[in-house]
Design a protein around this motif. Structure first.
Motif, PDB file in Angstrom:
ATOM      1  N   UNK A   1       0.833  -1.199   0.000  1.00 25.70           N
ATOM      2  CA  UNK A   1       0.000   0.000   0.000  1.00 25.70           C
ATOM      3  C   UNK A   1       0.866   1.247   0.000  1.00 25.70           C
ATOM      4  N   UNK A   2       1.898   1.269   0.834  1.00 26.57           N
ATOM      5  CA  UNK A   2       2.749   2.447   0.912  1.00 26.57           C
ATOM      6  C   UNK A   2       3.459   2.738  -0.393  1.00 26.57           C
ATOM      7  N   UNK A   3       3.930   1.694  -1.046  1.00 21.82           N
ATOM      8  CA  UNK A   3       4.649   1.889  -2.294  1.00 21.82           C
ATOM      9  C   UNK A   3       3.701   2.299  -3.421  1.00 21.82           C
ATOM     10  N   UNK A   4       2.480   1.735  -3.443  1.00 21.15           N
ATOM     11  CA  UNK A   4       1.492   2.146  -4.436  1.00 21.15           C
ATOM     12  C   UNK A   4       1.115   3.610  -4.230  1.00 21.15           C
ATOM     13  N   UNK A   5       0.913   4.003  -2.973  1.00 16.11           N
ATOM     14  CA  UNK A   5       0.582   5.395  -2.684  1.00 16.11           C
ATOM     15  C   UNK A   5       1.693   6.323  -3.161  1.00 16.11           C
ATOM     16  N   UNK A   6       2.935   5.949  -2.869  1.00 11.18           N
ATOM     17  CA  UNK A   6       4.059   6.789  -3.278  1.00 11.18           C
ATOM     18  C   UNK A   6       4.147   6.888  -4.802  1.00 11.18           C
ATOM     19  N   UNK A   7       3.867   5.785  -5.492  1.00 14.30           N
ATOM     20  CA  UNK A   7       3.893   5.793  -6.956  1.00 14.30           C
ATOM     21  C   UNK A   7       2.883   6.799  -7.510  1.00 14.30           C
ATOM     22  N   UNK A   8       1.668   6.784  -6.972  1.00 12.89           N
ATOM     23  CA  UNK A   8       0.646   7.728  -7.430  1.00 12.89           C
ATOM     24  C   UNK A   8       1.046   9.167  -7.109  1.00 12.89           C
ATOM     25  N   UNK A   9       1.633   9.386  -5.927  1.00 14.90           N
ATOM     26  CA  UNK A   9       2.024  10.747  -5.548  1.00 14.90           C
ATOM     27  C   UNK A   9       3.115  11.280  -6.470  1.00 14.90           C
ATOM     28  N   UNK A  10       4.127  10.448  -6.733  1.00  9.64           N
ATOM     29  CA  UNK A  10       5.224  10.876  -7.610  1.00  9.64           C
ATOM     30  C   UNK A  10       4.703  11.112  -9.016  1.00  9.64           C
ATOM     31  N   UNK A  11       3.787  10.250  -9.484  1.00  9.29           N
ATOM     32  CA  UNK A  11       3.232  10.411 -10.826  1.00  9.29           C
ATOM     33  C   UNK A  11       2.460  11.718 -10.953  1.00  9.29           C
ATOM     34  N   UNK A  12       1.870  12.156  -9.826  1.00 15.21           N
ATOM     35  CA  UNK A  12       1.122  13.420  -9.839  1.00 15.21           C
ATOM     36  C   UNK A  12       2.037  14.623  -9.680  1.00 15.21           C
ATOM     37  N   UNK A  13       3.313  14.367  -9.447  1.00 16.93           N
ATOM     38  CA  UNK A  13       4.266  15.456  -9.302  1.00 16.93           C
ATOM     39  C   UNK A  13       4.113  16.221  -8.005  1.00 16.93           C
ATOM     40  N   UNK A  14       3.698  15.539  -6.943  1.00 15.39           N
ATOM     41  CA  UNK A  14       3.453  16.188  -5.653  1.00 15.39           C
ATOM     42  C   UNK A  14       4.467  15.741  -4.612  1.00 15.39           C
TER      43      UNK A  14
ATOM     44  N   UNK B   1       5.223  15.274  -0.402  1.00 13.47           N
ATOM     45  CA  UNK B   1       4.362  14.886   0.719  1.00 13.47           C
ATOM     46  C   UNK B   1       3.681  16.107   1.327  1.00 13.47           C
ATOM     47  N   UNK B   2       4.393  17.229   1.392  1.00 17.94           N
ATOM     48  CA  UNK B   2       3.815  18.454   1.947  1.00 17.94           C
ATOM     49  C   UNK B   2       2.657  18.958   1.082  1.00 17.94           C
ATOM     50  N   UNK B   3       2.825  18.891  -0.245  1.00 15.97           N
ATOM     51  CA  UNK B   3       1.753  19.349  -1.134  1.00 15.97           C
ATOM     52  C   UNK B   3       0.542  18.425  -1.064  1.00 15.97           C
ATOM     53  N   UNK B   4       0.782  17.118  -0.977  1.00 11.20           N
ATOM     54  CA  UNK B   4      -0.328  16.171  -0.842  1.00 11.20           C
ATOM     55  C   UNK B   4      -1.037  16.370   0.487  1.00 11.20           C
ATOM     56  N   UNK B   5      -0.276  16.699   1.523  1.00  9.55           N
ATOM     57  CA  UNK B   5      -0.863  16.969   2.834  1.00  9.55           C
ATOM     58  C   UNK B   5      -1.831  18.141   2.758  1.00  9.55           C
ATOM     59  N   UNK B   6      -1.429  19.200   2.069  1.00  3.99           N
ATOM     60  CA  UNK B   6      -2.279  20.379   1.951  1.00  3.99           C
ATOM     61  C   UNK B   6      -3.547  20.081   1.160  1.00  3.99           C
TER      62      UNK B   6
ATOM     63  N   UNK C   1       3.011  13.824   8.537  1.00  4.80           N
ATOM     64  CA  UNK C   1       3.448  12.633   9.265  1.00  4.80           C
ATOM     65  C   UNK C   1       2.577  11.428   8.939  1.00  4.80           C
ATOM     66  N   UNK C   2       1.260  11.645   8.810  1.00  9.48           N
ATOM     67  CA  UNK C   2       0.364  10.529   8.477  1.00  9.48           C
ATOM     68  C   UNK C   2       0.694   9.962   7.101  1.00  9.48           C
ATOM     69  N   UNK C   3       0.938  10.851   6.137  1.00 10.99           N
ATOM     70  CA  UNK C   3       1.279  10.393   4.782  1.00 10.99           C
ATOM     71  C   UNK C   3       2.621   9.669   4.786  1.00 10.99           C
TER      72      UNK C   3
END
Length: 471
Positions: A21-34, A36-41, A48-50
């Motif tokens: 799950x963590x690696x899939x989430x990170x893949x989607x975040x990187x693909x979106x060009x975000x 962790x701070x931007x995804x948090x906002x 910290x949760x992300x």
């Protein structure tokens, strides 16, 4: 799920559910060009949760958290469904526990916590320190123990902290009231059985030792937080201590629990005047408190600074918008009837104090009534208690220790002596509300009435009825 993510998931069959799950989430975040701070906002989740999700520390995120992340990342419904399934997969390394239902989806979403308080006043420092203990990188070293006088808001604080950290314990958030429906304490076996049932155990072992071992095994492979309210002693909850640092335990004790290994204790005190006024304004209305500041301060003082009492006073005022604060001040000025006034609905200061008073034991109750019926500025020491009861100072010190242990009094240093001071509202309860008649200690009610009426006694008066609230 799109082709890239599907290929990614298939390429890592040996990974645990948390890592996948963590690696899939990170893949989607990187693909979106975000970041962790931007995804948090965008998702309204903390950084910290992300981060904990991506590194696998949070293995089974709450459904709401996954939906927020998916919306922030702009994922389609089909990808969201796959992400939810990924986050709910059973860890292959987790052994099945005998007697437990293997339905992780139900366990993941089970939350028994009472409703969270909208706002706690004067508790920010305590909340931060308790959270640090529960969320230590290596896991909580032992139970978090909250203790304090009746009505200090220990339960509300415990529930508030549990809500704040619940995403870190996704396998269950369990709440147990260790006081039975008739105000009798639950047995240790009953508390243990209650927690096992909450974890899905339908057919527990017959032997208590085996039930305790089963719970330890379950807590060592899951992330569960257990809150136990109204704990009366260590034996009542010892079988709940996790064997590993994956799960957390918060205990709300009517007395300290020093015999529990590695327990960390926090004393929950009364509110200062400013925090008490803020709580009163939050319930009764800021304008009313601002219009009668002297009366508002008097109400907080008459409530002993106890959050429960101040909240009840605020509810009384909120239900009577046509009455001024001075009306309630006048009612609470009647010391014998004050505790009767401090109850609304199912909230009662008197009931809260009564539970602590029962724990004190019949032997010391008559002496406590005698002490509460007199006033002496600064407090009393063991010699004062001995003089009043006709006993020796050793027995006087034992009574003081018992009062402090059961959170009915506090000890300060004055004039080179250890002085004991009864808390104001428990003192009122001892004087006017405690059960009367011939006590186990042999002191009849008429002796207490004689002291309360002002008859000469060896012990001078000390101030407990009008105790001041610390600023």
């Amino acid at each position: 799920m799109d082709a890239d993510n599907a290929e990614f998931a298939v390429a890592a069959p040996a990974l645990t559910a948390e890592q996948t799950f963590g690696m899939v989430l990170r893949t989607h975040r990187v693909a979106a060009g975000l970041t962790q701070e931007e995804l948090s906002e965008l998702s309204c989740l903390s950084v910290r949760a992300i981060r904990n999700m991506e590194i696998g520390r949070t293995g089974r995120p709450q459904r709401q958290s996954v939906v927020l992340l998916a919306n922030a990342l702009g994922l389609s419904d089909s990808v969201l469904d796959e992400l939810l399934r990924t986050g709910r997969r059973v860890r292959p390394e987790r052994p099945a526990c005998p007697g437990a239902e293997a339905r992780p989806e139900e366990r993941d979403t089970r939350c028994e916590l009472p409703a969270d308080a909208p706002e706690l006043f004067g508790r920010a420092g305590l909340v931060e320190r308790i959270e640090e203990h529960l969320l230590a990188p290596s896991g909580p070293a032992g139970p978090a123990i909250l203790t304090g006088q009746p009505g200090a808001g220990k339960t509300a604080l415990a529930v508030h902290v549990a809500h704040r950290v619940r995403t870190r314990f996704p396998d269950g958030q369990i709440f147990v009231d260790a006081q039975g429906p008739r105000c009798e304490p639950m047995s240790a076996d009953a508390v243990l059985g209650r927690v096992l049932r909450s974890l899905g155990v339908t057919d527990p072992p017959r032997r208590a030792e085996e039930r305790s071992a089963l719970l330890r095994a379950m807590l060592s492979t899951r992330r569960v937080i257990v809150v136990v309210d109204n704990v009366g002693g260590e034996a009542q909850v010892r079988s709940l201590l996790p064997a590993a640092a994956r799960s957390a335990l918060i205990l709300v004790g009517r007395c300290p629990l020093p015999a529990l290994p590695q327990g960390r204790t926090w004393q929950v005190d009364e509110l200062g005047t400013a925090d008490g006024l803020a709580l009163l304004a939050g319930v009764a209305g800021a304008r009313r408190v601002a219009d009668e500041p002297a009366e508002a301060r008097a109400i907080v003082e008459q409530c002993g600074g106890l959050p429960l009492a101040v909240r009840i006073a605020g509810c009384w005022l909120a239900a009577r918008p046509h009455r001024g604060l001075h009306a309630l001040t006048n009612l609470l000025a009647d010391a014998p009837g004050r505790l009767e006034r401090l109850q609304v609905g199912d909230l009662s200061v008197r009931s809260s104090i009564a539970a602590h008073h029962r724990d004190l034991g019949a032997r010391d109750m008559p002496t406590v009534r005698l002490l509460a019926a007199r006033e002496r500025e600064g407090g009393f020491d063991a010699a004062d208690v001995a003089a009043l009861t006709g006993g020796d100072t050793a027995r006087g010190q034992e009574i003081i220790d018992n009062l402090v242990h059961h959170q009915l009094a506090t000890v300060t240093v004055g004039g080179g002596r250890l002085l004991c001071r009864l808390y104001p509202l428990p003192a009122l309860y001892s004087t006017y509300c405690a059960p009367r008649g011939q006590d186990a200690g042999g002191t009849p009610t008429r002796a207490i009435r004689r002291v309360a009426s002002g008859a000469p006694q060896h012990l001078p008066a000390f101030s407990v009825i009008t105790g001041r609230v610390r600023a």
